[in-house]
Each structure stands twice: as C-alpha cells, then as structure tokens.
Design a protein around this motif. Structure first.
Motif, PDB file in Angstrom:
ATOM      1  N   LYS A 387      57.250 -12.583  -4.351  1.00 64.14           N
ATOM      2  CA  LYS A 387      57.028 -12.529  -3.055  1.00 64.14           C
ATOM      3  C   LYS A 387      58.610 -12.336  -2.385  1.00 64.14           C
ATOM      4  O   LYS A 387      59.273 -13.336  -2.106  1.00 64.14           O
ATOM      5  CB  LYS A 387      56.444 -13.722  -2.166  1.00 64.14           C
ATOM      6  CG  LYS A 387      55.073 -13.627  -2.486  1.00 64.14           C
ATOM      7  CD  LYS A 387      54.298 -14.785  -1.550  1.00 64.14           C
ATOM      8  CE  LYS A 387      52.910 -14.575  -1.573  1.00 64.14           C
ATOM      9  NZ  LYS A 387      52.376 -13.312  -0.640  1.00 64.14           N
ATOM     10  N   PRO A 388      59.255 -11.174  -2.461  1.00 66.25           N
ATOM     11  CA  PRO A 388      60.636 -11.139  -1.966  1.00 66.25           C
ATOM     12  C   PRO A 388      60.755 -11.108  -0.567  1.00 66.25           C
ATOM     13  O   PRO A 388      60.225 -10.551   0.418  1.00 66.25           O
ATOM     14  CB  PRO A 388      61.082  -9.603  -2.507  1.00 66.25           C
ATOM     15  CG  PRO A 388      59.564  -8.916  -2.526  1.00 66.25           C
ATOM     16  CD  PRO A 388      58.606 -10.063  -2.873  1.00 66.25           C
ATOM     17  N   VAL A 389      61.993 -11.808  -0.286  1.00 66.20           N
ATOM     18  CA  VAL A 389      62.446 -11.689   1.439  1.00 66.20           C
ATOM     19  C   VAL A 389      63.593 -11.193   1.382  1.00 66.20           C
ATOM     20  O   VAL A 389      64.742 -11.621   0.497  1.00 66.20           O
ATOM     21  CB  VAL A 389      62.478 -13.199   1.761  1.00 66.20           C
ATOM     22  CG1 VAL A 389      63.233 -13.165   3.264  1.00 66.20           C
ATOM     23  CG2 VAL A 389      60.962 -13.819   1.694  1.00 66.20           C
ATOM     24  N   ALA A 390      63.773 -10.016   1.965  1.00 69.51           N
ATOM     25  CA  ALA A 390      65.083  -9.190   2.008  1.00 69.51           C
ATOM     26  C   ALA A 390      65.634  -9.379   3.373  1.00 69.51           C
ATOM     27  O   ALA A 390      65.014  -8.958   4.400  1.00 69.51           O
ATOM     28  CB  ALA A 390      64.799  -7.585   1.651  1.00 69.51           C
ATOM     29  N   ALA A 391      66.753 -10.025   3.286  1.00 69.89           N
ATOM     30  CA  ALA A 391      67.412 -10.239   4.784  1.00 69.89           C
ATOM     31  C   ALA A 391      68.708  -9.485   4.762  1.00 69.89           C
ATOM     32  O   ALA A 391      69.550  -9.350   4.199  1.00 69.89           O
ATOM     33  CB  ALA A 391      68.046 -11.685   4.687  1.00 69.89           C
ATOM     34  N   ILE A 392      68.418  -8.750   5.825  1.00 65.60           N
ATOM     35  CA  ILE A 392      69.312  -7.349   6.274  1.00 65.60           C
ATOM     36  C   ILE A 392      69.546  -7.275   7.752  1.00 65.60           C
ATOM     37  O   ILE A 392      68.574  -7.406   8.532  1.00 65.60           O
ATOM     38  CB  ILE A 392      68.693  -6.065   5.724  1.00 65.60           C
ATOM     39  CG1 ILE A 392      68.526  -6.007   4.182  1.00 65.60           C
ATOM     40  CG2 ILE A 392      69.740  -4.816   6.115  1.00 65.60           C
ATOM     41  CD1 ILE A 392      67.795  -4.803   3.488  1.00 65.60           C
ATOM     42  N   TYR A 393      70.724  -7.001   8.201  1.00 67.44           N
ATOM     43  CA  TYR A 393      71.041  -6.991   9.559  1.00 67.44           C
ATOM     44  C   TYR A 393      70.237  -5.976   9.908  1.00 67.44           C
ATOM     45  O   TYR A 393      69.914  -4.781   9.443  1.00 67.44           O
ATOM     46  CB  TYR A 393      72.334  -6.511   9.846  1.00 67.44           C
ATOM     47  CG  TYR A 393      73.377  -7.902   9.595  1.00 67.44           C
ATOM     48  CD1 TYR A 393      73.055  -9.127   9.214  1.00 67.44           C
ATOM     49  CD2 TYR A 393      74.598  -7.726  10.149  1.00 67.44           C
ATOM     50  CE1 TYR A 393      73.845 -10.091   9.066  1.00 67.44           C
ATOM     51  CE2 TYR A 393      75.737  -8.424  10.016  1.00 67.44           C
ATOM     52  CZ  TYR A 393      75.347  -9.810   9.465  1.00 67.44           C
ATOM     53  OH  TYR A 393      76.146 -11.030   9.649  1.00 67.44           O
ATOM     54  N   SER A 394      69.642  -5.870  11.146  1.00 68.07           N
ATOM     55  CA  SER A 394      68.715  -4.656  12.078  1.00 68.07           C
ATOM     56  C   SER A 394      69.504  -3.526  11.810  1.00 68.07           C
ATOM     57  O   SER A 394      68.832  -2.389  11.496  1.00 68.07           O
ATOM     58  CB  SER A 394      68.548  -5.137  13.451  1.00 68.07           C
ATOM     59  OG  SER A 394      67.985  -4.102  14.084  1.00 68.07           O
ATOM     60  N   THR A 395      71.055  -3.417  12.126  1.00 65.01           N
ATOM     61  CA  THR A 395      71.666  -2.077  12.085  1.00 65.01           C
ATOM     62  C   THR A 395      71.572  -1.662  10.727  1.00 65.01           C
ATOM     63  O   THR A 395      71.728  -0.329  10.559  1.00 65.01           O
ATOM     64  CB  THR A 395      72.798  -2.396  12.656  1.00 65.01           C
ATOM     65  OG1 THR A 395      73.514  -1.245  13.000  1.00 65.01           O
ATOM     66  CG2 THR A 395      73.633  -3.324  12.082  1.00 65.01           C
ATOM     67  N   PHE A 396      71.777  -2.316   9.675  1.00 62.79           N
ATOM     68  CA  PHE A 396      71.998  -2.023   8.442  1.00 62.79           C
ATOM     69  C   PHE A 396      70.650  -1.283   7.692  1.00 62.79           C
ATOM     70  O   PHE A 396      70.763  -0.546   6.825  1.00 62.79           O
ATOM     71  CB  PHE A 396      72.587  -2.924   7.396  1.00 62.79           C
ATOM     72  CG  PHE A 396      73.919  -3.313   7.972  1.00 62.79           C
ATOM     73  CD1 PHE A 396      74.762  -2.526   8.308  1.00 62.79           C
ATOM     74  CD2 PHE A 396      74.579  -4.716   7.692  1.00 62.79           C
ATOM     75  CE1 PHE A 396      76.042  -2.608   8.728  1.00 62.79           C
ATOM     76  CE2 PHE A 396      75.667  -5.054   7.998  1.00 62.79           C
ATOM     77  CZ  PHE A 396      76.640  -3.970   8.412  1.00 62.79           C
ATOM     78  N   LEU A 397      69.288  -2.033   8.263  1.00 60.80           N
ATOM     79  CA  LEU A 397      67.993  -1.636   7.618  1.00 60.80           C
ATOM     80  C   LEU A 397      67.772  -0.129   8.030  1.00 60.80           C
ATOM     81  O   LEU A 397      67.041   0.425   7.294  1.00 60.80           O
ATOM     82  CB  LEU A 397      67.014  -2.599   8.138  1.00 60.80           C
ATOM     83  CG  LEU A 397      65.796  -2.479   7.354  1.00 60.80           C
ATOM     84  CD1 LEU A 397      65.733  -2.595   5.932  1.00 60.80           C
ATOM     85  CD2 LEU A 397      64.472  -3.099   8.252  1.00 60.80           C
ATOM     86  N   GLN A 398      68.595   0.222   9.050  1.00 62.90           N
ATOM     87  CA  GLN A 398      68.512   1.908   9.262  1.00 62.90           C
ATOM     88  C   GLN A 398      68.702   2.527   7.997  1.00 62.90           C
ATOM     89  O   GLN A 398      68.282   3.780   7.782  1.00 62.90           O
ATOM     90  CB  GLN A 398      69.288   2.035  10.501  1.00 62.90           C
ATOM     91  CG  GLN A 398      69.075   1.411  11.814  1.00 62.90           C
ATOM     92  CD  GLN A 398      70.296   1.453  12.818  1.00 62.90           C
ATOM     93  OE1 GLN A 398      70.101   0.752  13.735  1.00 62.90           O
ATOM     94  NE2 GLN A 398      71.295   2.132  12.653  1.00 62.90           N
TER      95      GLN A 398
END
Length: 645
Positions: A387-398
C-alpha cells in the motif's frame, strides 16, 4: 569587502570589464551581500552560496546575454540576479513587487529560461544552441545544473539527445556539491581539467588521432580502449563521454583562476566545433558561510536569521503544520500495517517523510527528482499487495501526470497520493502554486479525490485513501493547521460523504478544504445581516456528495462554492456539472482563483484579493442574493464568477 565594487556592476558587461584579479573580491562581496539580504528576507541560501564563483566565472568568460545561460531551477541563481541589475530590489526577493526567488524571462533579459522545477536546463539550452546554430549566430548556450537535478530523467534524455546530434555549441556545467567527494579529488581534478582542456592537449589528441589512422583496426581499437580505461580510473569521464560529450574536470568550483582557465578552454573547444562539452565543477553547498556549510539542508531555504549565529527564530506556531501531521499519521498507520510504504521524490524534508525514514527506514524510498518514476514505482509496489503512499507537492505531481493516468488510474491500482502545498504557496510563486491538481485529477476514472478542512480530517483522509482499494489522492495546504484536537485513533471517512456544519435556508455555501473555516466565518457575518447561510464541508471532490449538495441547492435556491484552486475545471465546475446532470438549476457563484498566473506574495493578501477569505465569501453571498432579488424567481441556470487581479 569592497561594497563599491558591486556598486559598479550593473550588467555582466561591467563584470567583464574588470581584470581577472578583481574577481575573487567580487565573489566575496557577492557572498556577503547574499548572506546579509537573505538573513532579512529569507530565501534560498546554501545553493546560491555554493555557486557564486561559478556564476562570476561564467558571466566573465561568456558574452551573456548573447551567449545564453540557463540555470536549472534557480536555487543557485542569487549571484546571477545581483550581477544582472537586480541588486537594488533584492531585499524584497520573494515578496510582492520584488524579484522572484527563481529565474523568469519576464524579469530580466539575462534570464534566458525560467524554471522552478528541476531537470529542465539541458533540454532548454540544447534547444537554444540548435536555434542559434540554425540562425547562423556565433554564440553558444550554457546549462548550469546541479548534481541533484541529474536524477531527473529529463536531464538524462537531454544529455542523450545532445550527444546524439553532436551539438557543438552546447556547454553543460555540472555543479557537483556532493559532500562525499574528498578535497584532494578537487585538487587533482583542477590539474586534470586545465591540462585536458588546454589547446596543447587538444592538439596532441588530434595528432594522436592522425597517427593512429594508418594503423590496423585492431590496434586502433586497443589504443582507444586503453585511453577510455585510463580516463575511467581517474575521472567520471566515461559516463559523460558515453553520452557523446567532451568531459572536462573535475575542477574546484571555488577556485576562480582555475574556473576562468577551464571555462575559457571549454569556450575555445566550442568555437572549434569540439562540443558538446561538459565541465564538472566540485562545490560546497553553503560555501563561505559556516552555518550553511555545516548544515546545508537546514540552510537550503531559510526564514530570516541572525547572520552572526545562524539562528532562525520562529514564533511559536499555534498548531503543527499539515506536513508534520501527515507524516506522523503515516507513521502511525504504517506501524499498524506492514504493507504501507512511503515514497518521495527528493523531498523527504519538504513532505515531512524524513520522520518516516527515521521511524521505518526499510519502508521508505526517496527516488530522487523523478516524479514519473515515483508514481510508476508506487504502481509496481501496489501490484504486489503493498500500500504505497507517494507524498509529492501538488506542483511537482504535474510532472507525473501521464503515470497517474496510464500506470495507476487505468489499472485501478491501490496507490495513495499525498499532495502537499495544494493551493497558494507564497514566496515560491507561480512555478510552485498548487492550483491545478483538482482539474488534472478529477477527470480520471477510479480515482478518489479529497481535501481536509483541518489537520484532524487530514489524518482521517489519509487512512481513507490507504484503505480504499484503488487510486486515491488527498490535497492539503502549506502551513500550519487550525489547532484542532487530534483524535488518538485515526478513523476512516465514508467515501463520498460530506459534512453539514451549519444550517440555513437563504443561501448554501459549499466549501472545500482550506476554505471551509473562512466559509463558516462568512456565515457568521451574513447572520449578523439577517441572512441564514448553510455551510457544507464537501470533503470529496470525487465522488461528490451529490445527494446532500442537491438537497441544499433545492432548499436554499442560491449556491456559492468556494475553493483554493483555479476556477477552470475545479471543484465549483464539478458541482455545476453534477447539478446540471440532475436537472437542478439555481443561481450559483463560483469562488476560486481566476484565470491568471499568481506570482509570489503573501497568501492571505492574495486570498483576500480573489475574494476567497471570509469577507469575500460573505460579499459574494450578498451580491448573489441581491441579484436574485432584483431578477425575481430564476427558472434557469445563472452563474456569476469571481474576478480578481
């Protein structure tokens, strides 16, 4: 330091007019100015200090802006700004009306390419080099990129392409501040770079090639293999020469005479068609300011600090940050479920996952500046039952959008995306605003999209996303929470169910995430004027709690939606689409960020300007009701939209 020396430098042409012997003093004055100014305003300190001599040497050797200079990201660019006419306003860096923390084409003719996301410089410089060549201009393009940014796949793609097309007027300067490199490597490298890049050495290489030409092919291959093996033992040349670059280095990035000679030789190589060239410079992040040298991570991005001690006094926070609450919740949930793993893309500190790494190191993965890989890596983990949780800034997930679509959503894989910095971000400005994630995520099949009204709800949404057997995303803002109590046990939410926070029959305010608290305050203001406004915490953008929202719309006959996101394709649009699909037509006002680029500035001021604070929401409600009163009964859809500057 001679402050008058900087007073005389308004453009790089002024710098080039100085003798090389004066440049060490220029670098020292720049370093002092950066420390002094950033101590007052905050900003990116350690990276900029580490690149001072590199930027002085580049502007002295190359004819900028005729020769193009592209800085990756811009964290390292403060000396560049000071040398290109922005010293006077530098004290307001990152503040409204002041220069941006990153490079921007609209700000200066010397900012050849703007960027706030890493890994773009080589691609941009390669395009410039090719364009200059096509135009017949005798100029070159230089990309200054940090070793951290080379973890971005895009940088490797650009290296591969540049070497393939043998772009002869392209120089890549690798600013390598990897702290595991020993000092003696830099000293040896300085000697190697000056020797290998010097004209006599290049003539010797050409002579060797001529001598080898008549020899039988097996002897030529043997000689080339011997040369490559020798280089590989002494330098990282093999890697970059495999990409088709001439490798020069390593050279000390703080030794100005060595830099001037090396870059001058590299420029000569470009002029004789021997490019593309890569110069490998070894630097120290934070160089010249002891606290930043000792803890470059702490002094990467700083708030105002005491220059004498390096202390950064912070006022007592009324509540923990959303980032910290997320990280602690992730640890708590992961300790109870061994399938949970955490992933970040070179932002362990920024996303709070450095805490997770300390608590559960075997279940933490930092993939580098590689958001695309982070998302697909998470998808691969999900296929094994993790169950992976990927924490990425909103702007970088683009940057990883295709992977969210192709690798997660279409395969309905159990990946949870934690979107930090969703909404306005303050001093980081246009390149970092988290204003588009709802629009690019709510269109995807299978995906659940949430936004919490406070930090306790964030914890509940994280568990909800992890337990949902498919893709889920939770977006949350930068900064501190509201100070609400945190429940000891993290309870999941019912998917697609919002929360009625206030009853009323005159007006319905449907708010999302960070705008719920101001919506409640706006309702209080309206109540003082005799308007009873219902307030509904949507919680879910997808799936919407359509039954509850539809009932509110029918009962109140007037609806305001409010969100900290771009208007186009956002939460308000989702509500209108859903109501229209049910044949429900009521006067509606959508409050969101208008179709403008939001620059750096104070988020509270910007929210007020866009009518997204309590006063703005109350005013929008009053205006909507006044319009309805003037127009009489409304039998069709009537939508007014927020405007802002």
């Amino acid at each position: 330091m001679n402050a008058n020396l900087l007073d005389s430098i308004h453009t790089p042409a002024d710098l080039r007019a100085l003798p090389a012997s004066a440049l060490t003093e220029v670098a020292a004055a720049l370093r002092e100015e950066i420390v002094t100014q950033v101590a007052r305003s905050g900003g990116h300190l350690a990276s900029s200090l580490g690149a001072v001599e590199l930027l002085v040497a580049l502007h002295h050797v190359f004819d900028t802006p005729r020769d193009r200079l592209v800085l990756d990201v811009g964290h390292q660019g403060y000396a560049h700004k000071l040398l290109t006419g922005r010293r006077e306003g530098f004290a307001r860096i990152g503040k409204e009306g002041g220069p941006a923390k990153f490079l921007r084409r609209s700000e200066s003719a010397f900012d050849d390419f703007g960027a706030g996301h890493a890994g773009t410089s080589i691609s941009a410089a390669l395009g410039m080099a090719r364009g200059l060549q096509a135009a017949g201009e005798d100029a070159c393009a230089v990309a200054l990129i940090g070793d951290g940014a080379l973890t971005a796949g895009m940088a490797m793609e650009a290296l591969n392409h540049a070497g393939h097309i043998r772009q002869s007027n392209l120089l890549v300067v690798l600013n390598d501040n990897e702290m595991s490199i020993e000092p003696n490597v830099g000293a040896i490298g300085a000697f190697l770079s000056r020797t290998l890049s010097a004209p006599p050495a290049r003539r010797l290489r050409r002579l060797a090639k001529d001598v080898l030409a008549p020899l039988p092919q097996p002897l030529q291959q043997l000689a080339r293999r011997a040369e490559r093996s020798a280089k590989a033992l002494l330098t990282p040349a093999a890697l970059f020469e495999a990409f088709g670059f001439r490798y020069v280095g390593p050279v000390s990035g703080h030794d100005l005479p060595a830099l001037l000679e090396t870059l001058g030789n590299a420029r000569g190589m470009l002029r004789t068609g021997e490019g593309p060239v890569l110069v490998h410079a070894i630097t120290r992040k934070g160089a010249g300011y002891a606290p930043a040298e000792q803890d470059p991570l702490k002094y990467h991005g700083v708030t105002p600090f005491d220059t004498a001690t390096g202390d950064m006094p912070k006022p007592a926070a009324p509540a923990p940050s959303y980032t910290a609450v997320f990280a602690d919740a992730a640890i708590q949930l992961a300790k109870a479920d061994p399938r949970i793993v955490a992933i970040t893309a070179a932002m362990a500190g920024g996303t709070g996952l450095s805490r997770f790494a300390q608590a559960l190191p075997e279940r933490f993965f930092d993939v580098g500046i590689a958001e695309q890989h982070a998302v697909t890596f998470a998808a691969g983990l999900a296929t094994t039952g993790m169950k992976p949780v990927a924490a990425i800034y909103s702007t970088f997930l683009q940057r990883g959008f295709d992977q969210v679509v192709h690798d997660v959503s279409l395969q309905n894989l159990d990946v949870t995306l934690a979107l930090d910095r969703a909404g306005l971000v303050g001093a980081d400005g246009a390149t970092h605003q988290g204003l588009y994630d709802i629009a690019y995520l709510r269109c995807l099949p299978n995906l659940v999209l949430m936004a919490p009204k406070d930090e306790n709800e964030l914890r509940r949404m994280l568990r909800t996303g992890i337990e949902y057997p498919g893709p889920a995303a939770v977006r949350y803002p930068r900064g501190n929470g509201l100070g609400v109590p945190l429940e000891p046990q993290i309870r999941p939410l019912e998917i697609g169910r919002g929360e009625q926070l206030r009853e009323g029959n005159d007006l319905a305010i449907v708010a999302l995430g960070s705008r719920v608290a101001p919506a409640l305050e706006a309702a209080e203001r309206l109540a003082a004027q005799g308007v009873q406004a219902a307030v509904f915490n949507a919680r879910f953008v997808k799936p919407l709690d359509l039954p509850a929202i539809a009932a509110l719309a029918r009962r109140c006959g007037a609806l305001v939606t409010v969100e900290e996101h771009a208007l186009a394709g956002g939460f308000g649009s989702a509500v209108l689409e859903a109501l229209a699909g049910q044949g429900i037509h009521v006067p509606t006002r959508l409050l969101a960020v208008p179709d403008v680029l939001v620059e750096h500035g104070d988020p509270a001021t910007q929210l007020a300007r866009f009518g997204l604070d309590a006063a703005g929401i109350a005013t929008a409600g009053q205006q909507l009701l006044a319009a309805v009163g003037r127009a009489g009964p409304v039998q069709r859809l009537a939508v007014t939209r927020a405007s802002g500057g």
